[in-house]
Design a protein around this motif. Structure first.
Motif, PDB file in Angstrom:
ATOM      1  N   VAL A  83      -8.870   9.157   5.979  1.00 32.92           N
ATOM      2  CA  VAL A  83      -9.200   8.215   6.924  1.00 32.92           C
ATOM      3  C   VAL A  83      -8.634   6.927   6.397  1.00 32.92           C
ATOM      4  O   VAL A  83      -8.113   6.135   8.105  1.00 32.92           O
ATOM      5  N   VAL A  84      -8.464   6.728   5.592  1.00 31.24           N
ATOM      6  CA  VAL A  84      -7.215   5.243   5.637  1.00 31.24           C
ATOM      7  C   VAL A  84      -6.016   5.186   6.095  1.00 31.24           C
ATOM      8  O   VAL A  84      -5.069   4.338   7.091  1.00 31.24           O
ATOM      9  N   GLU A  85      -5.305   7.060   5.188  1.00 33.79           N
ATOM     10  CA  GLU A  85      -4.030   7.031   6.059  1.00 33.79           C
ATOM     11  C   GLU A  85      -3.859   6.995   7.721  1.00 33.79           C
ATOM     12  O   GLU A  85      -2.824   6.697   8.291  1.00 33.79           O
ATOM     13  N   GLU A  86      -5.314   7.948   8.698  1.00 35.82           N
ATOM     14  CA  GLU A  86      -5.400   8.423   9.998  1.00 35.82           C
ATOM     15  C   GLU A  86      -5.456   7.215  10.612  1.00 35.82           C
ATOM     16  O   GLU A  86      -4.841   6.340  12.119  1.00 35.82           O
ATOM     17  N   LEU A  87      -5.885   5.771   9.619  1.00 35.60           N
ATOM     18  CA  LEU A  87      -6.583   4.455  11.320  1.00 35.60           C
ATOM     19  C   LEU A  87      -5.368   3.575  10.316  1.00 35.60           C
ATOM     20  O   LEU A  87      -4.723   3.642  11.598  1.00 35.60           O
ATOM     21  N   ALA A  88      -4.238   3.430   9.677  1.00 30.75           N
ATOM     22  CA  ALA A  88      -2.945   3.068   9.617  1.00 30.75           C
ATOM     23  C   ALA A  88      -2.031   3.573  10.544  1.00 30.75           C
ATOM     24  O   ALA A  88      -1.306   2.607  11.212  1.00 30.75           O
ATOM     25  N   ASP A  89      -2.105   5.134  10.721  1.00 33.05           N
ATOM     26  CA  ASP A  89      -1.005   5.955  11.685  1.00 33.05           C
ATOM     27  C   ASP A  89      -1.680   5.128  13.317  1.00 33.05           C
ATOM     28  O   ASP A  89      -0.137   5.513  13.883  1.00 33.05           O
ATOM     29  N   ALA A  90      -2.283   5.152  13.190  1.00 32.24           N
ATOM     30  CA  ALA A  90      -3.187   4.928  14.393  1.00 32.24           C
ATOM     31  C   ALA A  90      -2.692   3.726  14.614  1.00 32.24           C
ATOM     32  O   ALA A  90      -2.019   3.818  16.265  1.00 32.24           O
ATOM     33  N   LEU A  91      -2.507   3.086  14.316  1.00 33.33           N
ATOM     34  CA  LEU A  91      -1.958   1.027  14.522  1.00 33.33           C
ATOM     35  C   LEU A  91      -0.538   1.263  13.626  1.00 33.33           C
ATOM     36  O   LEU A  91      -0.307  -0.011  14.503  1.00 33.33           O
ATOM     37  N   GLY A  92       0.511   2.288  13.812  1.00 38.23           N
ATOM     38  CA  GLY A  92       1.385   2.331  12.989  1.00 38.23           C
ATOM     39  C   GLY A  92       1.897   0.899  11.682  1.00 38.23           C
ATOM     40  O   GLY A  92       2.871   0.912  11.918  1.00 38.23           O
ATOM     41  N   GLY A  93       0.384   1.486  11.337  1.00 41.13           N
ATOM     42  CA  GLY A  93       1.497   0.347  10.112  1.00 41.13           C
ATOM     43  C   GLY A  93       1.384   1.202   8.485  1.00 41.13           C
ATOM     44  O   GLY A  93       1.431   2.640   8.637  1.00 41.13           O
ATOM     45  N   ALA A  94       0.835   0.395   7.157  1.00 41.45           N
ATOM     46  CA  ALA A  94       1.133   1.092   5.727  1.00 41.45           C
ATOM     47  C   ALA A  94       0.117   1.090   5.434  1.00 41.45           C
ATOM     48  O   ALA A  94      -1.216   0.450   5.989  1.00 41.45           O
ATOM     49  N   VAL A  95      -0.071   2.103   4.417  1.00 37.59           N
ATOM     50  CA  VAL A  95      -1.522   2.365   3.395  1.00 37.59           C
ATOM     51  C   VAL A  95      -0.792   1.817   2.326  1.00 37.59           C
ATOM     52  O   VAL A  95       0.126   1.577   1.435  1.00 37.59           O
ATOM     53  N   GLY A  96      -2.935   0.779   1.757  1.00 39.04           N
ATOM     54  CA  GLY A  96      -2.492   0.100   0.766  1.00 39.04           C
ATOM     55  C   GLY A  96      -3.473   0.926  -0.037  1.00 39.04           C
ATOM     56  O   GLY A  96      -4.750   1.231   0.037  1.00 39.04           O
ATOM     57  N   ALA A  97      -4.120   0.093  -1.234  1.00 36.08           N
ATOM     58  CA  ALA A  97      -4.823   0.287  -2.312  1.00 36.08           C
ATOM     59  C   ALA A  97      -5.592  -0.793  -3.277  1.00 36.08           C
ATOM     60  O   ALA A  97      -4.325  -1.397  -3.268  1.00 36.08           O
ATOM     61  N   SER A  98      -7.113  -0.211  -3.470  1.00 37.66           N
ATOM     62  CA  SER A  98      -7.371  -1.813  -4.128  1.00 37.66           C
ATOM     63  C   SER A  98      -6.647  -0.916  -5.732  1.00 37.66           C
ATOM     64  O   SER A  98      -6.261   0.007  -5.962  1.00 37.66           O
ATOM     65  N   ARG A  99      -6.860  -1.969  -6.921  1.00 40.42           N
ATOM     66  CA  ARG A  99      -6.207  -1.768  -8.270  1.00 40.42           C
ATOM     67  C   ARG A  99      -7.170  -0.554  -8.373  1.00 40.42           C
ATOM     68  O   ARG A  99      -6.956   0.836  -9.367  1.00 40.42           O
ATOM     69  N   ALA A 100      -8.546  -0.499  -8.116  1.00 40.27           N
ATOM     70  CA  ALA A 100      -9.779   0.458  -8.991  1.00 40.27           C
ATOM     71  C   ALA A 100      -9.490   1.361  -8.142  1.00 40.27           C
ATOM     72  O   ALA A 100      -9.761   2.504  -8.782  1.00 40.27           O
ATOM     73  N   ALA A 101      -9.341   1.514  -7.262  1.00 45.47           N
ATOM     74  CA  ALA A 101      -8.705   2.606  -6.520  1.00 45.47           C
ATOM     75  C   ALA A 101      -7.754   3.363  -6.714  1.00 45.47           C
ATOM     76  O   ALA A 101      -6.930   4.466  -7.283  1.00 45.47           O
ATOM     77  N   VAL A 102      -6.596   3.034  -7.255  1.00 48.25           N
ATOM     78  CA  VAL A 102      -5.177   3.828  -7.934  1.00 48.25           C
ATOM     79  C   VAL A 102      -5.584   4.049  -9.387  1.00 48.25           C
ATOM     80  O   VAL A 102      -5.310   5.316  -9.905  1.00 48.25           O
ATOM     81  N   ASP A 103      -6.177   2.791  -9.851  1.00 52.54           N
ATOM     82  CA  ASP A 103      -6.653   3.316 -11.904  1.00 52.54           C
ATOM     83  C   ASP A 103      -7.658   4.598 -11.553  1.00 52.54           C
ATOM     84  O   ASP A 103      -7.551   5.384 -12.756  1.00 52.54           O
ATOM     85  N   ALA A 104      -8.446   4.963 -10.818  1.00 49.25           N
ATOM     86  CA  ALA A 104      -9.143   5.969 -10.565  1.00 49.25           C
ATOM     87  C   ALA A 104      -8.037   6.978  -9.917  1.00 49.25           C
ATOM     88  O   ALA A 104      -9.172   8.404  -9.979  1.00 49.25           O
ATOM     89  N   GLY A 105      -7.151   6.898  -9.671  1.00 52.87           N
ATOM     90  CA  GLY A 105      -6.288   8.214  -9.530  1.00 52.87           C
ATOM     91  C   GLY A 105      -6.288   8.299  -7.984  1.00 52.87           C
ATOM     92  O   GLY A 105      -5.983   9.806  -7.556  1.00 52.87           O
TER      93      GLY A 105
END
Length: 321
Positions: free
Chosen positions: A217-239
């Motif tokens: 859902v993050v990627e789909e919104l980013a693509d609709a807006l022509g933007g980039a995808v980011g993540a928080s440290r908690a999301a990255v640490d959780a894999g």
């Protein structure tokens, strides 16, 4: 006016937006002079782009080994350029590579270093956000030539056509005994999305996304807006998402026109890397989430309901335009 050296970030085929920002910032201090490190022929391809944003001269350090070592070719080129030009300041983008180059250059010059600046005035005084975003400071270098790293996205690039006359820097060969060598390269997983630090729109997901599959859902919104995808440290640490997309104090600092935080509580470590964004939109189920304290617009709700609605609305409006 005094010269201001700017280290050019590029990918051989194009100049990065962050460099155009540096050239714009440099004009507050003097005449922008670009230092370009790359393979033979790179300057010829990129000189027009540099000239369009105010570059008066380009000092080219071209060699076949430019991409073989980490940092050392850029440090050597900037050091020689400083000795050649005697600039008022040296500006470098506050990327991972840029911060390393700036630190090594300042140590070699025995001069002052200011990192991760978000603003710069005509006196050379910079604004920094420090201690995880808790304080805003104004700092200046009092010893030697200032070496300053500017956070990407802090300046809006402004065209200011210049001559960009090319000069050759005769940099000696890198000493492999004291330099880190690049042994392999892998393409970043990002498809056609813009680079995280250069995007005008960033959509980031946090622990609330719930898993790797939830990032769709993050990627789909980013693509609709022509933007980039980011993540928080908690999301990255959780894999949930790769580390290269982490936004925050221990990840990348971004300052886009629009930052959308989905399921991110807003730990101070994350806010330090994105709170200078021009407009911040937060979606979180917890009305007490700290992210709402920095958000311009907040939605208390389920991101899996809100984000797809927003994606559909954006797609519909773009389709009708």
């Amino acid at each position: 006016m005094p010269d201001v050296l700017v280290l050019v970030e590029h990918d051989e085929a194009r100049v990065h937006k962050s460099t155009h920002e540096l050239l714009t910032a440099a004009r507050r201090l003097g005449d922008p002079v670009a230092v370009l490190v790359g393979a033979p022929g790179t300057t010829a391809r990129l000189r027009e782009s540099l000239a369009r944003y105010g570059t008066t001269r380009v000092y080219a350090a071209e060699s076949t080994e430019a991409g073989e070592f980490v940092g050392s070719p850029a440090v050597d080129a900037l050091y020689l350029a400083v000795r050649t030009v005697d600039p008022a300041a040296v500006l470098v983008s506050a990327t991972t590579d840029g911060k390393e180059v700036a630190g090594r250059l300042a140590a070699r010059l025995d001069t002052g270093l200011l990192t991760d600046a978000v603003d710069l005035d005509s006196s050379g005084t910079v604004t920094q956000i420090v201690f995880g975003g808790a304080y805003t400071t104004r700092s200046e270098v009092t010893h030697g030539i200032p070496v300053i790293t500017l956070r990407p996205g802090s300046f809006d690039p402004e065209e200011h056509p210049g001559d960009a006359v090319e000069h050759t820097l005769a940099v000696p060969p890198v000493d492999p005994a004291v330099s880190a060598r690049v042994t392999a390269r892998r393409a970043a997983l990002g498809g056609d999305r813009p680079a995280l630090t250069e995007a005008s729109v960033v959509v980031s997901g946090g622990r609330g996304v719930g898993g790797a599959d939830g990032f769709k859902v993050v990627e789909e919104l980013a693509d609709a807006l022509g933007g980039a995808v980011g993540a928080s440290r908690a999301a990255v640490d959780a894999g949930y998402y790769p580390h290269q997309y982490q936004v925050g104090q221990t990840g990348k600092s971004v300052s886009p026109q629009l930052y959308i935080a989905l399921g991110i509580s807003g730990a101070i470590q994350h806010l330090a890397g994105m709170q200078t964004s021009k407009t911040i939109v937060a979606v979180n189920k917890d009305p007490e989430a700290p992210v709402f304290g920095v958000a311009d617009y907040g939605v208390v709700g389920d991101l899996f309901s809100v984000a797809p609605q927003l994606t559909r609305e954006v797609a519909a409006r773009r389709g009708g335009s």
